[in-house]
Design a protein around this motif. Structure first.
Motif, PDB file in Angstrom:
ATOM      1  N   SER A 254      -2.507  -2.664   0.764  1.00  0.00           N
ATOM      2  CA  SER A 254      -1.853  -3.097   2.002  1.00  0.00           C
ATOM      3  C   SER A 254      -0.366  -3.359   1.816  1.00  0.00           C
ATOM      4  O   SER A 254       0.383  -3.451   2.794  1.00  0.00           O
ATOM      5  CB  SER A 254      -2.528  -4.358   2.548  1.00  0.00           C
ATOM      6  OG  SER A 254      -2.548  -5.394   1.580  1.00  0.00           O
ATOM      7  N   ASN A 255       0.090  -3.463   0.565  1.00  0.00           N
ATOM      8  CA  ASN A 255       1.513  -3.661   0.298  1.00  0.00           C
ATOM      9  C   ASN A 255       2.328  -2.407   0.566  1.00  0.00           C
ATOM     10  O   ASN A 255       3.538  -2.483   0.716  1.00  0.00           O
ATOM     11  CB  ASN A 255       1.729  -4.091  -1.157  1.00  0.00           C
ATOM     12  CG  ASN A 255       1.333  -5.528  -1.402  1.00  0.00           C
ATOM     13  OD1 ASN A 255       2.081  -6.449  -1.079  1.00  0.00           O
ATOM     14  ND2 ASN A 255       0.154  -5.728  -1.980  1.00  0.00           N
ATOM     15  N   GLY A 256       1.659  -1.241   0.589  1.00  0.00           N
ATOM     16  CA  GLY A 256       2.369   0.017   0.777  1.00  0.00           C
ATOM     17  C   GLY A 256       2.734   0.665  -0.548  1.00  0.00           C
ATOM     18  O   GLY A 256       2.868  -0.003  -1.580  1.00  0.00           O
ATOM     19  N   LEU A 342       0.076   1.918 -11.932  1.00  0.00           N
ATOM     20  CA  LEU A 342      -1.051   1.370 -11.182  1.00  0.00           C
ATOM     21  C   LEU A 342      -1.407   2.236  -9.982  1.00  0.00           C
ATOM     22  O   LEU A 342      -0.566   2.980  -9.460  1.00  0.00           O
ATOM     23  CB  LEU A 342      -0.721  -0.035 -10.662  1.00  0.00           C
ATOM     24  CG  LEU A 342      -0.400  -1.127 -11.674  1.00  0.00           C
ATOM     25  CD1 LEU A 342       0.047  -2.384 -10.928  1.00  0.00           C
ATOM     26  CD2 LEU A 342      -1.596  -1.430 -12.542  1.00  0.00           C
ATOM     27  N   GLN A 343      -2.624   2.085  -9.546  1.00  0.00           N
ATOM     28  CA  GLN A 343      -3.038   2.612  -8.258  1.00  0.00           C
ATOM     29  C   GLN A 343      -3.388   1.422  -7.378  1.00  0.00           C
ATOM     30  O   GLN A 343      -4.387   0.737  -7.611  1.00  0.00           O
ATOM     31  CB  GLN A 343      -4.257   3.534  -8.409  1.00  0.00           C
ATOM     32  CG  GLN A 343      -4.756   4.115  -7.096  1.00  0.00           C
ATOM     33  CD  GLN A 343      -3.738   5.008  -6.407  1.00  0.00           C
ATOM     34  OE1 GLN A 343      -3.191   5.930  -7.031  1.00  0.00           O
ATOM     35  NE2 GLN A 343      -3.467   4.742  -5.140  1.00  0.00           N
ATOM     36  N   LEU A 344      -2.529   1.132  -6.382  1.00  0.00           N
ATOM     37  CA  LEU A 344      -2.792  -0.006  -5.514  1.00  0.00           C
ATOM     38  C   LEU A 344      -4.107   0.211  -4.769  1.00  0.00           C
ATOM     39  O   LEU A 344      -4.373   1.308  -4.276  1.00  0.00           O
ATOM     40  CB  LEU A 344      -1.647  -0.194  -4.521  1.00  0.00           C
ATOM     41  CG  LEU A 344      -0.451  -1.037  -5.003  1.00  0.00           C
ATOM     42  CD1 LEU A 344       0.203  -0.426  -6.229  1.00  0.00           C
ATOM     43  CD2 LEU A 344       0.578  -1.208  -3.883  1.00  0.00           C
ATOM     44  N   TYR A 345      -4.922  -0.852  -4.705  1.00  0.00           N
ATOM     45  CA  TYR A 345      -6.254  -0.676  -4.150  1.00  0.00           C
ATOM     46  C   TYR A 345      -6.656  -1.924  -3.358  1.00  0.00           C
ATOM     47  O   TYR A 345      -6.013  -2.309  -2.418  1.00  0.00           O
ATOM     48  CB  TYR A 345      -7.245  -0.375  -5.300  1.00  0.00           C
ATOM     49  CG  TYR A 345      -8.457   0.410  -4.873  1.00  0.00           C
ATOM     50  CD1 TYR A 345      -8.339   1.752  -4.518  1.00  0.00           C
ATOM     51  CD2 TYR A 345      -9.713  -0.179  -4.830  1.00  0.00           C
ATOM     52  CE1 TYR A 345      -9.452   2.485  -4.122  1.00  0.00           C
ATOM     53  CE2 TYR A 345     -10.834   0.537  -4.440  1.00  0.00           C
ATOM     54  CZ  TYR A 345     -10.696   1.875  -4.079  1.00  0.00           C
ATOM     55  OH  TYR A 345     -11.794   2.608  -3.697  1.00  0.00           O
ATOM     56  N   GLY A 346      -7.720  -2.597  -3.764  1.00  0.00           N
ATOM     57  CA  GLY A 346      -8.206  -3.774  -3.045  1.00  0.00           C
ATOM     58  C   GLY A 346      -9.599  -4.129  -3.537  1.00  0.00           C
ATOM     59  O   GLY A 346     -10.116  -3.485  -4.452  1.00  0.00           O
ATOM     60  N   PRO A 347     -10.263  -5.123  -2.972  1.00  0.00           N
ATOM     61  CA  PRO A 347      -9.792  -6.032  -1.918  1.00  0.00           C
ATOM     62  C   PRO A 347      -8.888  -7.128  -2.468  1.00  0.00           C
ATOM     63  O   PRO A 347      -8.574  -7.128  -3.669  1.00  0.00           O
ATOM     64  CB  PRO A 347     -11.102  -6.618  -1.378  1.00  0.00           C
ATOM     65  CG  PRO A 347     -12.008  -6.629  -2.562  1.00  0.00           C
ATOM     66  CD  PRO A 347     -11.668  -5.386  -3.347  1.00  0.00           C
ATOM     67  N   ASP A 381       0.202 -10.529  -0.080  1.00  0.00           N
ATOM     68  CA  ASP A 381       0.708 -10.028   1.196  1.00  0.00           C
ATOM     69  C   ASP A 381      -0.294 -10.161   2.331  1.00  0.00           C
ATOM     70  O   ASP A 381       0.019  -9.816   3.471  1.00  0.00           O
ATOM     71  CB  ASP A 381       1.099  -8.546   1.072  1.00  0.00           C
ATOM     72  CG  ASP A 381      -0.098  -7.623   1.227  1.00  0.00           C
ATOM     73  OD1 ASP A 381      -1.127  -7.886   0.563  1.00  0.00           O
ATOM     74  OD2 ASP A 381      -0.020  -6.653   2.000  1.00  0.00           O
ATOM     75  N   GLY A 382      -1.502 -10.621   2.047  1.00  0.00           N
ATOM     76  CA  GLY A 382      -2.489 -10.626   3.115  1.00  0.00           C
ATOM     77  C   GLY A 382      -3.530 -11.716   2.976  1.00  0.00           C
ATOM     78  O   GLY A 382      -3.543 -12.485   2.010  1.00  0.00           O
ATOM     79  N   VAL A 383      -4.402 -11.748   3.954  1.00  0.00           N
ATOM     80  CA  VAL A 383      -5.481 -12.729   3.962  1.00  0.00           C
ATOM     81  C   VAL A 383      -6.471 -12.378   2.862  1.00  0.00           C
ATOM     82  O   VAL A 383      -6.858 -11.224   2.696  1.00  0.00           O
ATOM     83  CB  VAL A 383      -6.187 -12.732   5.330  1.00  0.00           C
ATOM     84  CG1 VAL A 383      -7.342 -13.713   5.334  1.00  0.00           C
ATOM     85  CG2 VAL A 383      -5.194 -13.064   6.432  1.00  0.00           C
ATOM     86  N   ILE A 384      -6.890 -13.379   2.117  1.00  0.00           N
ATOM     87  CA  ILE A 384      -7.811 -13.127   1.004  1.00  0.00           C
ATOM     88  C   ILE A 384      -9.201 -12.789   1.543  1.00  0.00           C
ATOM     89  O   ILE A 384      -9.597 -13.241   2.616  1.00  0.00           O
ATOM     90  CB  ILE A 384      -7.867 -14.329   0.049  1.00  0.00           C
ATOM     91  CG1 ILE A 384      -8.369 -15.581   0.761  1.00  0.00           C
ATOM     92  CG2 ILE A 384      -6.523 -14.583  -0.582  1.00  0.00           C
ATOM     93  CD1 ILE A 384      -8.544 -16.761  -0.151  1.00  0.00           C
ATOM     94  N   THR A 385      -9.918 -11.987   0.771  1.00  0.00           N
ATOM     95  CA  THR A 385     -11.228 -11.507   1.220  1.00  0.00           C
ATOM     96  C   THR A 385     -12.394 -12.227   0.553  1.00  0.00           C
ATOM     97  O   THR A 385     -13.543 -12.009   0.938  1.00  0.00           O
ATOM     98  CB  THR A 385     -11.335  -9.992   0.957  1.00  0.00           C
ATOM     99  OG1 THR A 385     -10.978  -9.726  -0.395  1.00  0.00           O
ATOM    100  CG2 THR A 385     -10.407  -9.217   1.878  1.00  0.00           C
ATOM    101  N   VAL A 409       3.863 -13.080   1.292  1.00  0.00           N
ATOM    102  CA  VAL A 409       4.999 -12.193   1.553  1.00  0.00           C
ATOM    103  C   VAL A 409       4.621 -11.209   2.653  1.00  0.00           C
ATOM    104  O   VAL A 409       3.437 -10.926   2.880  1.00  0.00           O
ATOM    105  CB  VAL A 409       5.437 -11.444   0.274  1.00  0.00           C
ATOM    106  CG1 VAL A 409       5.878 -12.415  -0.795  1.00  0.00           C
ATOM    107  CG2 VAL A 409       4.311 -10.567  -0.254  1.00  0.00           C
ATOM    108  N   GLY A 410       5.627 -10.690   3.341  1.00  0.00           N
ATOM    109  CA  GLY A 410       5.346  -9.755   4.423  1.00  0.00           C
ATOM    110  C   GLY A 410       5.062 -10.471   5.725  1.00  0.00           C
ATOM    111  O   GLY A 410       5.235 -11.684   5.860  1.00  0.00           O
ATOM    112  N   ASN A 411       4.583  -9.697   6.713  1.00  0.00           N
ATOM    113  CA  ASN A 411       4.404 -10.217   8.067  1.00  0.00           C
ATOM    114  C   ASN A 411       2.948 -10.302   8.504  1.00  0.00           C
ATOM    115  O   ASN A 411       2.646 -10.248   9.697  1.00  0.00           O
ATOM    116  CB  ASN A 411       5.184  -9.332   9.059  1.00  0.00           C
ATOM    117  CG  ASN A 411       6.676  -9.378   8.813  1.00  0.00           C
ATOM    118  OD1 ASN A 411       7.243 -10.455   8.644  1.00  0.00           O
ATOM    119  ND2 ASN A 411       7.313  -8.214   8.763  1.00  0.00           N
TER     120      ASN A 411
END
Length: 493
Positions: A254-256, A342-347, A381-385, A409-411
Motif C-alpha cells: 500500500s506504500n506504492g 524487497l518485494q512490497l507485499y502485506g498484510p 502507512d495504514g490500518v493494521i490487520t 505516514v501518508g493519508n
C-alpha cells in the motif's frame, strides 16, 4: 546516502528545546445555571488541550476569566476563572494519617460525624482544597484513613506555605456543621515522620469570643507523615538506565512502488520522504539516551530474499544475527539499501515485531534494576490487520520496561489506530484483560507537516519519560546513583 540523512535533519530543524516548567491550573465557576429540580447542580469541568491545534494557548497571565457560551454561541452569565501557578516542588508523595480526640458534639441525638478538609493558601490569597477525608460516623474521637497526596498539590514544594485544616460535622442535607480549624505547614507535619505525633488544637473563632473559659473544640493529631520518593526520568537516566531504541518500518504494498515518485518509500536524491523524516526526528532524540548508538532496525509486510517469503519481523540489514545499525544514519543507510531487494507485499501485521522487542524487554525484568528500557518506533502507512493479536501483545508488553510509538505516514484513515493509544480509554486484550499502564503513543505524521520544527519528536516522545518513571516506581525499583553506575559499567564509543 548521508546527504539524505542530513537533509532530513535540516528540514526538521532539530535543535535543543527550551526548558519547560510545570504549571498548575485551578478552575472556578460563578453563576452556573441550576439544572436540577430538587437540589443544586453537580458541575464538573472538562478541560481539553490540543497538542497542535489552532486554539492551544501558552500560559501568559496568572488569572484569566471568561464568560461561558451557551449552545448556539451566545454569551451566558456563567463566568469561569482559570488561575495558573508555577510548581516548584518535586514529584514526591506524602502519606498522612490523621485522627482527633474530644471533638465538639454537634448532634442532638447522636455524636458528631466528623471529616477533615485540608486547604492550601495560594499565592493570590485564595484557598484551594487539597484533600477531604471520609466521614467517620457517630464518633468524637475519629481515626481517618491514611491517604496520599503529592507534595506539589499540598504546598507547591514550599514547606512553609500555610495550610488551613477544617473539621466539619457531616449532615445529609449538605449543610455541614462547623467544628473548628487550625493552621499548619508541611514543615510542622514533617515532625511525624519518625512515628512521633504532631497535634494542633481545633479552634472555633466564635467560641473564643463568646466563651470565657474556651480552650478548643478538640485536638487533631497527625500520627504519621511518610515521604514517598518519586524518582524522576532524569534520576534513572543519570543512574545509567539506557534507552534501547528499535525501529520497525512498514514495507507493505500500500506504500506504492519505491521507484514511483508517488510512493511513500520513494527515495529522492535531496528530498527525504515521510518515513525518513519521522525516523530522523524521533531517532535523533532517542540516540542521546543510548550509549552505544546501535539500533536494531526491522521491516514488516514484505517478501524478502532469497526465497521471497512474507516476513513481519526481518532485519533491514538482512543480518538476522545482528540487526543493529550504527546510529540513526546507519538505519537510514540500511533502509535505502534494502528497498531495491524487497518485494512490497502485506498484510500490515505489527504484533510479531511488538512480541520480538517484548522478548528482549522480558529479560530485563529479572534483573530488578533500572538499566534498560525499550522503545519500539513503528512507522506504518495504514490500518493494521492483526488488531486482536496487537491488542494482546500490547497488554502483555505493558508489564515490561517497554513503550511503543506508532507514527502513521501518508493519508490513510488512522481512526482505528487511536484505540491502541490509551488516552481515550483503557485498552483491553480480546479476553478483556486491561493494560497495566499506558505504553502506546500514536501520532499521524500529516499533523506535523506545517508544525513548528521538531514538533513531531516532541509529540511522540512526550509520554515516554512518565512511562519510564511509572514502570520503575511502580515496582519500587530505585535508580542507581551515578557513582555506582560508572563503576559497574563503561560507556561505549
Amino acid at each position: 546516502m548521508s546527504d539524505i540523512y542530513e537533509s532530513a535533519a535540516n528540514s526538521l530543524g532539530l535543535f535543543s528545546s527550551p526548558c519547560l516548567t510545570k504549571v498548575e491550573l485551578r478552575l472556578t465557576c460563578k453563576g452556573i445555571s441550576d439544572r436540577d429540580a430538587l437540589n443544586k447542580s453537580d458541575p464538573c469541568v472538562v478541560l481539553n488541550m490540543q497538542s497542535h491545534g489552532q486554539w492551544m494557548e501558552i500560559v501568559s497571565q496568572r488569572k484569566l476569566s471568561k464568560a461561558l457560551l451557551r449552545p448556539g454561541g451566545t454569551v451566558g452569565k456563567t463566568i469561569i476563572t482559570i488561575t495558573a501557578e508555577e510548581l516548584t516542588g518535586n514529584d514526591d508523595y506524602i502519606e498522612l494519617s490523621f485522627s482527633a480526640r474530644k471533638l465538639d458534639d454537634k448532634d442532638f441525638f447522636s455524636k458528631s460525624d466528623p471529616f477533615l478538609e485540608i486547604y492550601r493558601l495560594n499565592d493570590d490569597a485564595t484557598l484551594q482544597l487539597v484533600y477531604r477525608t471520609e466521614t467517620v460516623m457517630n464518633n468524637l474521637n475519629p481515626v481517618w484513613k491514611t491517604f496520599k497526596v503529592s507534595l506539589n498539590s499540598l504546598c507547591s514544594g514550599d514547606h512553609e506555605r500555610k495550610l488551613q485544616c477544617t473539621v466539619w460535622d457531616w449532615d445529609s442535607n449538605g449543610k455541614h456543621d462547623y467544628i473548628g480549624e487550625f493552621e499548619a505547614t508541611f514543615k510542622e507535619m514533617r515532625g511525624a515522620i519518625d512515628g512521633r505525633q504532631v497535634q494542633w488544637p481545633c479552634i472555633n473563632p466564635k467560641y473564643t469570643v463568646k466563651k470565657k473559659n474556651y480552650r478548643n473544640s478538640g485536638i487533631v493529631i497527625l500520627n504519621q507523615c511518610k515521604i514517598i520518593k518519586m524518582h524522576s526520568f532524569l534520576d534513572y537516566i543519570m543512574g545509567g538506565c539506557q534507552i534501547q531504541f528499535t525501529v520497525a518500518i512498514d514495507f507493505t504494498a500500500s506504500n506504492g512502488d519505491p521507484r514511483n515518485s508517488c510512493s511513500l518509500h520513494y527515495i529522492h536524491p535531496y528530498q527525504p520522504n515521510e518515513y525518513l523524516k519521522a525516523l530522523v526526528a524521533v531517532g535523533e532524540i532517542c540516540q542521546d539516551y543510548d550509549s552505544d548508538k546501535m539500533f536494531p532496525a526491522f521491516g514488516f509486510g514484505a517478501q524478502i530474499p532469497p526465497d521471497y517469503k512474507v516476513s513481519h519481523d526481518f532485519a533491514v540489514n538482512f543480518n538476522e544475527d545482528n540487526p543493529e545499525c550504527a546510529g540513526i544514519q546507519g538505519v537510514v543507510e540500511a533502509y535505502q539499501a534494502c528497498l531495491p531487494k524487497l518485494q512490497l507485499y502485506g498484510p500490515t501485521n505489527i504484533a510479531p515485531i511488538i512480541q520480538k522487542v517484548a522478548n528482549s524487554a522480558s529479560q530485563e525484568v529479572h534483573t530488578k534494576e533500572a538499566m534498560q528500557y525499550f522503545i519500539l518506533l513503528i512507522l506504518t502507512d495504514g490500518v493494521i490487520t492483526d488488531m486482536a493479536d496487537t491488542r494482546e501483545a500490547i497488554v502483555q508488553a505493558s508489564h515490561l520496561p517497554m513503550s511503543v510509538i506508532i507514527v502513521g505516514v501518508g493519508n490513510a484513515d488512522f481512526s482505528d489506530m487511536q484505540m491502541l493509544d490509551g488516552d481515550d480509554g483503557i485498552l483491553r486484550s480480546p479476553k478483556g484483560e486491561p493494560v497495566l499502564r499506558d505504553i502506546v503513543q500514536f501520532v499521524p505524521f500529516r499533523n506535523f507537516k506545517h508544525a513548528t520544527p521538531a514538533a513531531l519528536a516532541k509529540s511522540v516522545l512526550a509520554e515516554v519519560p512518565n512511562q519510564v518513571v511509572d514502570y520503575y516506581n511502580g515496582r519500587g525499583i530505585k535508580p542507581k546513583v551515578p557513582s555506582e553506575y560508572q563503576s559497574s559499567r563503561s560507556f561505549g564509543p
